[in-house]
Scaffold this active site. Structure first.
Site, PDB file in Angstrom:
ATOM      1  CB  CYS A   1      20.021   6.939  53.994  1.00 39.26           C
ATOM      2  SG  CYS A   1      20.303   8.697  53.743  1.00 39.26           S
TER       3      CYS A   1
ATOM      4  CG  ASN B   1      15.817  15.388  55.263  1.00 41.78           C
ATOM      5  OD1 ASN B   1      16.979  14.996  55.286  1.00 41.78           O
ATOM      6  ND2 ASN B   1      14.774  14.577  55.462  1.00 41.78           N
TER       7      ASN B   1
END
Length: 301
Positions: free
Chosen positions: A131, A68
């Site tokens: 992230c 993703n």
């Protein structure tokens, strides 16, 4: 098996949390999931300014999991405070909530913690240091920069008394050292681990399967990395650890407990079955009965 466990000055009715980015702010799932049957959840990452996210497609599957690149799409600090946190405070009574925060700069983490520290509806913050969508503009994720880890955690620590979780990266070549650094800077616990950078290409055309190109690998493929990280961290700290990566059923959660995790976070499994978290909590209790285990905490190393 008794599933209650105490950490961060509170009691979790079971060790199952939904991971950041997989359940929004809870309200997105309220019609299909009994949120208060969970141990808790982590909100999607909040940034100072609203973000629209990355170009589509943002999610694609492969045989061992999912890739993703959502891009931290979120409503930003102000709307989180006015819309999202009040809803959580009104509607979530038993599940324990952590707010994930992310920034392009060290200072943005400080603004987020300062901005929400006085609000109700959540226990503490999860610092999204790992992230790849929110690296230090062109550089590596903060979790791979030891000085940045210290600066962010210590700066947030000085701005809140709430529990702080540092979410670290699976591709850290000195994960144990980063864990020690985060704890010394004031982290109350560690979320281990975030997704692993990856790429999927069309065999026919060679085009990337995600609109943004590469993305984060999650799902069963991440379980070995998550277990390794938890075991490595448990050797250098006694702070609570949250195991993240490839939790599909009771045996996976128990493996994380055996590695040293006090809590687990479920993510990718909930995309296929939104009630996977509550199903896992029920399954853990039954697993304990079958295996003669009296309490969840008895499984930990």
């Amino acid at each position: 098996m008794r599933l209650e466990t105490s950490a961060f000055g509170t009691t979790f009715q079971n060790p199952v949390l939904l991971a950041a980015g997989t359940c929004g702010f809870g309200m997105e799932l309220e019609e299909v999931v009994d949120l208060d049957a969970l141990g808790g959840f982590v909100t999607k990452s909040v940034t100072v300014e609203p973000r629209a996210g990355n170009p589509s497609p943002r999610v694609t599957e492969f045989s061992a999991g999912m890739l993703n690149s959502v891009g931290l799409a979120n409503p930003g600090l102000d709307r989180t405070r006015t819309d999202k946190l009040p809803w959580i405070a009104r509607n979530v009574k038993h599940a324990r909530v952590f707010v994930s925060v992310a920034g392009h700069t060290v200072e943005e983490f400080f603004r987020l913690v300062e901005g929400m520290d006085g609000d109700d509806g959540f226990v503490g913050f999860e610092l999204n240091l790992s992230c790849p969508n929110d690296a230090n503009r062109g550089g590596p994720p903060f979790a791979l920069d030891p000085e940045a880890v210290s600066a962010i955690v210590s700066g947030c620590r000085s701005r809140t008394d709430r529990p702080l979780l540092a979410k670290l990266a699976p591709n850290d070549l000195d994960l144990g050292g980063t864990v020690v650094r985060a704890v010394e800077a004031g982290a109350d616990g560690l979320s281990l681990v975030n997704t692993l950078p990856g790429l999927l290409l069309s065999a026919d055309t060679g085009a990337t399967e995600l609109g943004a190109g590469q993305g984060g690998v999650s799902g069963p493929a991440m379980r070995p990395a998550g277990l390794r990280a938890v075991r490595e961290a448990s050797a250098v700290t006694d702070r609570p650890l949250l195991g993240v990566g490839g939790v599909l059923g009771p045996a996976d959660a128990v493996a994380y407990a055996r590695a040293g995790a006090q809590l687990v976070q479920m993510g990718t499994a909930t995309f296929a079955s939104p009630r996977a978290g509550t199903t896992l909590a029920i399954g853990l209790a039954r697993w304990g009965v079958r295996h003669g285990v009296a309490a969840w905490d008895d499984l930990r190393r």
